[in-house]
Design a protein around this motif. Sequence first.
Motif, PDB file in Angstrom:
ATOM      1  N   TYR A 283       8.447   1.276 -78.234  1.00  0.00           N
ATOM      2  CA  TYR A 283       7.427   0.559 -77.883  1.00  0.00           C
ATOM      3  C   TYR A 283       6.513   0.218 -78.938  1.00  0.00           C
ATOM      4  O   TYR A 283       5.699  -0.846 -78.914  1.00  0.00           O
ATOM      5  CB  TYR A 283       6.620   1.227 -76.630  1.00  0.00           C
ATOM      6  N   LEU A 284       6.202   1.211 -79.865  1.00  0.00           N
ATOM      7  CA  LEU A 284       5.090   0.898 -80.743  1.00  0.00           C
ATOM      8  C   LEU A 284       5.807   0.181 -81.895  1.00  0.00           C
ATOM      9  O   LEU A 284       4.994  -0.952 -82.319  1.00  0.00           O
ATOM     10  CB  LEU A 284       5.003   2.268 -81.594  1.00  0.00           C
ATOM     11  N   LYS A 285       7.117  -0.129 -82.282  1.00  0.00           N
ATOM     12  CA  LYS A 285       7.575  -1.189 -83.116  1.00  0.00           C
ATOM     13  C   LYS A 285       7.365  -2.619 -82.487  1.00  0.00           C
ATOM     14  O   LYS A 285       7.319  -3.500 -83.112  1.00  0.00           O
ATOM     15  CB  LYS A 285       8.962  -0.808 -83.567  1.00  0.00           C
ATOM     16  N   LEU A 286       7.752  -2.667 -81.010  1.00  0.00           N
ATOM     17  CA  LEU A 286       7.527  -3.690 -80.286  1.00  0.00           C
ATOM     18  C   LEU A 286       6.193  -4.189 -80.480  1.00  0.00           C
ATOM     19  O   LEU A 286       5.882  -5.406 -80.612  1.00  0.00           O
ATOM     20  CB  LEU A 286       7.908  -3.744 -78.901  1.00  0.00           C
ATOM     21  N   HIS A 287       5.052  -3.347 -80.222  1.00  0.00           N
ATOM     22  CA  HIS A 287       3.884  -3.753 -80.448  1.00  0.00           C
ATOM     23  C   HIS A 287       3.456  -4.304 -81.801  1.00  0.00           C
ATOM     24  O   HIS A 287       2.479  -5.393 -82.085  1.00  0.00           O
ATOM     25  CB  HIS A 287       2.880  -2.548 -80.017  1.00  0.00           C
ATOM     26  N   LEU A 288       4.096  -3.584 -82.804  1.00  0.00           N
ATOM     27  CA  LEU A 288       3.650  -4.056 -84.204  1.00  0.00           C
ATOM     28  C   LEU A 288       4.003  -5.553 -84.506  1.00  0.00           C
ATOM     29  O   LEU A 288       3.367  -6.155 -85.042  1.00  0.00           O
ATOM     30  CB  LEU A 288       4.441  -3.223 -85.405  1.00  0.00           C
ATOM     31  N   LEU A 289       5.188  -5.859 -83.901  1.00  0.00           N
ATOM     32  CA  LEU A 289       5.746  -7.264 -84.046  1.00  0.00           C
ATOM     33  C   LEU A 289       4.691  -8.097 -83.278  1.00  0.00           C
ATOM     34  O   LEU A 289       4.137  -9.160 -83.871  1.00  0.00           O
ATOM     35  CB  LEU A 289       6.900  -7.433 -83.408  1.00  0.00           C
ATOM     36  N   SER A 290       4.357  -7.934 -81.964  1.00  0.00           N
ATOM     37  CA  SER A 290       3.311  -8.860 -81.231  1.00  0.00           C
ATOM     38  C   SER A 290       2.005  -8.670 -81.646  1.00  0.00           C
ATOM     39  O   SER A 290       1.287  -9.739 -81.190  1.00  0.00           O
ATOM     40  CB  SER A 290       3.639  -8.385 -79.786  1.00  0.00           C
ATOM     41  N   HIS A 291       1.586  -7.732 -82.318  1.00  0.00           N
ATOM     42  CA  HIS A 291       0.316  -7.541 -82.811  1.00  0.00           C
ATOM     43  C   HIS A 291       0.233  -8.486 -84.267  1.00  0.00           C
ATOM     44  O   HIS A 291      -0.690  -8.486 -84.878  1.00  0.00           O
ATOM     45  CB  HIS A 291      -0.325  -6.344 -83.053  1.00  0.00           C
ATOM     46  N   ARG A 292       1.479  -8.904 -84.774  1.00  0.00           N
ATOM     47  CA  ARG A 292       1.355  -9.868 -85.736  1.00  0.00           C
ATOM     48  C   ARG A 292       1.240  -8.914 -87.137  1.00  0.00           C
ATOM     49  O   ARG A 292       0.887  -9.472 -88.318  1.00  0.00           O
ATOM     50  CB  ARG A 292       0.627 -10.988 -85.876  1.00  0.00           C
ATOM     51  N   LEU A 293       1.366  -7.649 -87.042  1.00  0.00           N
ATOM     52  CA  LEU A 293       1.468  -6.567 -88.318  1.00  0.00           C
ATOM     53  C   LEU A 293       2.699  -6.776 -89.132  1.00  0.00           C
ATOM     54  O   LEU A 293       2.379  -6.255 -90.257  1.00  0.00           O
ATOM     55  CB  LEU A 293       0.973  -5.263 -87.568  1.00  0.00           C
ATOM     56  N   VAL A 294       3.888  -7.054 -88.414  1.00  0.00           N
ATOM     57  CA  VAL A 294       4.968  -7.006 -89.181  1.00  0.00           C
ATOM     58  C   VAL A 294       5.888  -8.380 -88.668  1.00  0.00           C
ATOM     59  O   VAL A 294       5.447  -8.725 -87.652  1.00  0.00           O
ATOM     60  CB  VAL A 294       5.856  -6.020 -89.110  1.00  0.00           C
ATOM     61  N   LYS A 295       6.438  -9.142 -89.360  1.00  0.00           N
ATOM     62  CA  LYS A 295       7.402 -10.284 -88.974  1.00  0.00           C
ATOM     63  C   LYS A 295       8.673  -9.586 -88.432  1.00  0.00           C
ATOM     64  O   LYS A 295       9.228  -8.742 -88.840  1.00  0.00           O
ATOM     65  CB  LYS A 295       7.295 -11.174 -90.140  1.00  0.00           C
ATOM     66  N   PRO A 296       9.413 -10.485 -87.898  1.00  0.00           N
ATOM     67  CA  PRO A 296      10.743 -10.417 -87.200  1.00  0.00           C
ATOM     68  C   PRO A 296      11.589 -10.028 -88.213  1.00  0.00           C
ATOM     69  O   PRO A 296      11.654 -10.487 -89.256  1.00  0.00           O
ATOM     70  CB  PRO A 296      11.127 -11.511 -86.598  1.00  0.00           C
ATOM     71  N   HIS A 297      12.564  -8.939 -87.882  1.00  0.00           N
ATOM     72  CA  HIS A 297      13.487  -8.322 -88.776  1.00  0.00           C
ATOM     73  C   HIS A 297      13.050  -7.812 -90.065  1.00  0.00           C
ATOM     74  O   HIS A 297      13.709  -7.399 -91.043  1.00  0.00           O
ATOM     75  CB  HIS A 297      14.533  -9.402 -89.379  1.00  0.00           C
ATOM     76  N   ALA A 298      11.716  -7.431 -90.011  1.00  0.00           N
ATOM     77  CA  ALA A 298      10.901  -6.567 -90.977  1.00  0.00           C
ATOM     78  C   ALA A 298      10.982  -5.024 -90.631  1.00  0.00           C
ATOM     79  O   ALA A 298      10.518  -4.075 -91.462  1.00  0.00           O
ATOM     80  CB  ALA A 298       9.561  -7.034 -91.122  1.00  0.00           C
ATOM     81  N   LEU A 299      11.541  -4.866 -89.440  1.00  0.00           N
ATOM     82  CA  LEU A 299      11.481  -3.375 -88.831  1.00  0.00           C
ATOM     83  C   LEU A 299      12.867  -2.879 -88.613  1.00  0.00           C
ATOM     84  O   LEU A 299      13.805  -3.661 -88.180  1.00  0.00           O
ATOM     85  CB  LEU A 299      10.745  -3.252 -87.624  1.00  0.00           C
ATOM     86  N   ASN A 300      12.904  -1.578 -88.782  1.00  0.00           N
ATOM     87  CA  ASN A 300      14.403  -0.995 -88.255  1.00  0.00           C
ATOM     88  C   ASN A 300      14.262  -0.754 -86.785  1.00  0.00           C
ATOM     89  O   ASN A 300      13.654   0.246 -86.402  1.00  0.00           O
ATOM     90  CB  ASN A 300      14.681   0.256 -88.993  1.00  0.00           C
ATOM     91  N   LEU A 301      15.025  -1.460 -86.069  1.00  0.00           N
ATOM     92  CA  LEU A 301      15.103  -1.172 -84.729  1.00  0.00           C
ATOM     93  C   LEU A 301      16.271  -0.741 -84.110  1.00  0.00           C
ATOM     94  O   LEU A 301      16.747  -1.000 -82.922  1.00  0.00           O
ATOM     95  CB  LEU A 301      14.838  -2.638 -83.987  1.00  0.00           C
ATOM     96  N   SER A 302      17.138  -0.171 -84.928  1.00  0.00           N
ATOM     97  CA  SER A 302      18.307   0.510 -84.690  1.00  0.00           C
ATOM     98  C   SER A 302      18.292   1.684 -83.397  1.00  0.00           C
ATOM     99  O   SER A 302      17.268   2.307 -83.443  1.00  0.00           O
ATOM    100  CB  SER A 302      18.908   1.346 -85.908  1.00  0.00           C
ATOM    101  N   GLY A 303      19.097   1.402 -82.462  1.00  0.00           N
ATOM    102  CA  GLY A 303      19.131   2.340 -81.343  1.00  0.00           C
ATOM    103  C   GLY A 303      17.901   1.990 -80.315  1.00  0.00           C
ATOM    104  O   GLY A 303      17.615   2.683 -79.372  1.00  0.00           O
TER     105      GLY A 303
END
Length: 344
Positions: free
Chosen positions: A107-127
């Motif tokens: 949920y933290l990584k999903l929040h980072l995306l929607s808060h525009r702190l990182v852009k799509p495919h800039a995070l490791n969402l494995s698993g």
Amino acid sequence: MSHSLFSLAFGIGTQNRAGQWLEVFYAQPLLHPAGELTEAVANIIGYSGGNQAITITNAQAAVLAAACKPLNAEQSALLTRLAESHRPLVVTLLETDTALCSTPEAYLKLHLLSHRLVKPHALNLSGIFPLLPNVAWTSQGAIDLSELPERQLEARLKGELLEVFSVDKFPKMTDYVVPTGVRLADSARIRLGAYVGEGTTVMHEGFINFNAGTEGPNMIEGRVSAGVFVGKGSDLGGGCSTMGTLSGGGNIVISVGQGCLIGANAGIGIPLGDRNTVEAGLYVTAGTKVNLLDERNQLVQVVKARELANQPDLLFRRNSQTGAVECKTHKTAIELNAALHSHN
């Protein structure tokens, strides 16, 4: 311990009766928080390193609020509010951007995306999928599916209606984050983890998946699938209008350049350069054979669509007589692209 963290967030969430996390809300997630703040938090909650989600009590939240006050006033104010909570609290610390290990981390990584702190495919969402429980999203929040029948009965006995909006792993973004400067005709069609850039309009049939989004300004009337990131639109009012399907996923990133038009019921499986147009009803995959035409509509060569990826000023269309997929380039394409935008 290193005091350098990739991300830190204080959250409040929902657990089922077995104490398992169903979802977590992070009001103010931090990317690369200050070392002094990290050290203060670590000393209070016993964090020793790695990626961890540590459940805290209301009393610990109050202590954290006091410790953070001289270091970060906004986080201190948040913790003061969290200390009054009647729901479970968690501190999630990500030392590195590695594969996910828990629901609060996901949920933290999903929040980072929607808060525009990182852009799509800039995070490791494995698993991520096994860590997101499939829950009922209701008028009373997230409910474990095994507990839903009893909760529905309890509501009826009180003369209330427990409304179930969806049953899914992902909640809608606007229950967690409402980005500035956007118009969302139907917020249920935008998942948490979507990146919706400033100036984006998503119409009623538009859809944006997690780990996908728009840089803005854009007009979205179709589906933006996971792995797709739509670039900025032109300054002359069109933005990038998508009425078809943009498909990514896996390790594939489908980018869409500035000033593109993807027609109704059309779709792409290749990245588009700036000012590209895909005719309505046409789906262009990486392996689609394309007749490349010159300015006089004469065949130059036959190529696979992947060879045209990221090239600017292209018009993709289907020949109504032969059914062949064609691509026009250069001056003709620019003129036709501009004409189509003016009528959109």
